[in-house]
Design a protein around this motif. Sequence first.
Motif, PDB file in Angstrom:
ATOM      1  N   GLN A   3       0.604  -5.326   5.568  1.00 17.33           N
ATOM      2  CA  GLN A   3       1.424  -4.624   4.588  1.00 17.33           C
ATOM      3  C   GLN A   3       0.900  -3.213   4.334  1.00 17.33           C
ATOM      4  OE1 GLN A   3       4.351  -3.727   2.084  1.00 17.33           O
ATOM      5  NE2 GLN A   3       4.259  -5.738   3.051  1.00 17.33           N
ATOM      6  N   LEU A   4      -0.406  -3.082   4.171  1.00 18.60           N
ATOM      7  CA  LEU A   4      -1.004  -1.775   3.906  1.00 18.60           C
ATOM      8  C   LEU A   4      -0.875  -0.855   5.116  1.00 18.60           C
ATOM      9  CD1 LEU A   4      -4.247  -2.824   1.994  1.00 18.60           C
ATOM     10  CD2 LEU A   4      -2.114  -1.960   1.038  1.00 18.60           C
ATOM     11  N   ILE A  32      -5.900   6.289   2.587  1.00 17.82           N
ATOM     12  CA  ILE A  32      -6.837   6.157   1.465  1.00 17.82           C
ATOM     13  C   ILE A  32      -6.740   4.767   0.865  1.00 17.82           C
ATOM     14  CG2 ILE A  32      -7.446   7.002  -0.824  1.00 17.82           C
ATOM     15  CD1 ILE A  32      -8.099   8.952   1.418  1.00 17.82           C
ATOM     16  N   GLU A  33      -5.509   4.258   0.769  1.00 20.16           N
ATOM     17  CA  GLU A  33      -5.276   2.922   0.224  1.00 20.16           C
ATOM     18  C   GLU A  33      -5.932   1.859   1.097  1.00 20.16           C
ATOM     19  OE1 GLU A  33      -1.406   0.780  -1.739  1.00 20.16           O
ATOM     20  OE2 GLU A  33      -1.211   1.467   0.340  1.00 20.16           O
ATOM     21  N   PHE A  80     -10.496  -2.002   2.473  1.00 22.01           N
ATOM     22  CA  PHE A  80     -11.649  -2.401   3.284  1.00 22.01           C
ATOM     23  C   PHE A  80     -12.905  -2.482   2.425  1.00 22.01           C
ATOM     24  CE2 PHE A  80      -9.049  -1.514   6.960  1.00 22.01           C
ATOM     25  CZ  PHE A  80      -9.606  -2.289   7.970  1.00 22.01           C
ATOM     26  N   THR A  81     -13.041  -1.543   1.489  1.00 22.92           N
ATOM     27  CA  THR A  81     -14.228  -1.514   0.629  1.00 22.92           C
ATOM     28  C   THR A  81     -14.222  -2.660  -0.368  1.00 22.92           C
ATOM     29  OG1 THR A  81     -14.335   0.905   0.803  1.00 22.92           O
ATOM     30  CG2 THR A  81     -15.542  -0.117  -1.012  1.00 22.92           C
ATOM     31  N   GLU A  82     -13.062  -2.951  -0.929  1.00 21.42           N
ATOM     32  CA  GLU A  82     -12.966  -3.952  -1.984  1.00 21.42           C
ATOM     33  C   GLU A  82     -12.923  -5.379  -1.453  1.00 21.42           C
ATOM     34  OE1 GLU A  82     -13.280  -3.428  -5.025  1.00 21.42           O
ATOM     35  OE2 GLU A  82     -12.827  -1.321  -5.374  1.00 21.42           O
ATOM     36  N   ASP A  83     -12.485  -5.563  -0.219  1.00 18.48           N
ATOM     37  CA  ASP A  83     -12.336  -6.900   0.354  1.00 18.48           C
ATOM     38  C   ASP A  83     -13.675  -7.634   0.376  1.00 18.48           C
ATOM     39  OD1 ASP A  83     -11.266  -9.124   1.587  1.00 18.48           O
ATOM     40  OD2 ASP A  83     -11.278  -8.243   3.590  1.00 18.48           O
ATOM     41  N   GLU A  84     -13.744  -8.744  -0.377  1.00 20.69           N
ATOM     42  CA  GLU A  84     -14.910  -9.612  -0.453  1.00 20.69           C
ATOM     43  C   GLU A  84     -16.134  -8.929  -1.051  1.00 20.69           C
ATOM     44  OE1 GLU A  84     -15.676 -12.083   2.952  1.00 20.69           O
ATOM     45  OE2 GLU A  84     -13.624 -11.864   3.682  1.00 20.69           O
TER      46      GLU A  84
END
Length: 287
Positions: A121-122, A233-234, A239-243
């Motif tokens: 989706q992203l 950027i989204e 990627f940074t926030e995942d897990e």
Amino acid sequence: MATNSALKNQLANKQDAPKKVSAQSLGLKALLSTPTMKKKFEAVLDKKSPQFMSSLLNLYNGDQGLMKAEPMSIVSSALVAATLDLPIDKNLGYAWIVPFYDSKKGHTAAQFQLGYKGYIQLALRTGQYKAINVIPVYEGELVKWNRLTEEIELNLDGATSDKVIGYCGYFKLVNGFEKTVYWTREQIESHRIKHNKLKDKKALNGVWKSDYDAMALKTVLRNMLSKWGILSIEMQKAFTEDEAEHEVKDITEDSSVIDGDFEIVDDEQSEQPIDTEQTEVSFDDVQ
């Protein structure tokens, strides 16, 4: 000496002062009902905020493991999903809020995890991808795979069993660049064991236990996009926030207290589901 009038005024001022309660001491329902939290979700989602908060409460009420997690960590994870504008219904597979036991801190916390559908989706939102997909490959479907040239030949009608032997990812950009990757089941398992946080590295947990294929597909897609994809950027934030593990104190404007009028709800009254079609979130029947 203070007069009776002065004492009465002092008492009245104390009663009118906003209540301050430790955020960690609140249940999820009470936490979401505070003005601070309502404003945070409204700032991100605007008119979609009530529906999203309803889905969060429904998710919480339907997951016994999540009910044991720190409420602030649940809100933190939900805000990440809200920022990315992704639904948190685990049946949809875009994003998950997963409970895990933090042995270092001695409590259960929630963690945001992005699903493979969320990554797709992203990617599509960037407008840079003409095509993107990832699929499981069943026994009998793989004809040939060249790791160097990345040429793969699949016979999608040739499956001889329901056994998954690997996972294949592909994307093509609008500028014509395309990429194909293939991971064997053994490669996926090696990656999972390497990054498993449990003491028993081979043990399945979280979404790996409930939906192994979904996590395997995500692993292939995430790796492919991070190496060769165009990341907005989204997507970089995803990627940074995942897990990622967050400090729960960072969620509120004041890390120690939350101001406002709210009602602490008895946990025994928090088991009832809510109507997700309502236009406003009701905090009277659920937690």
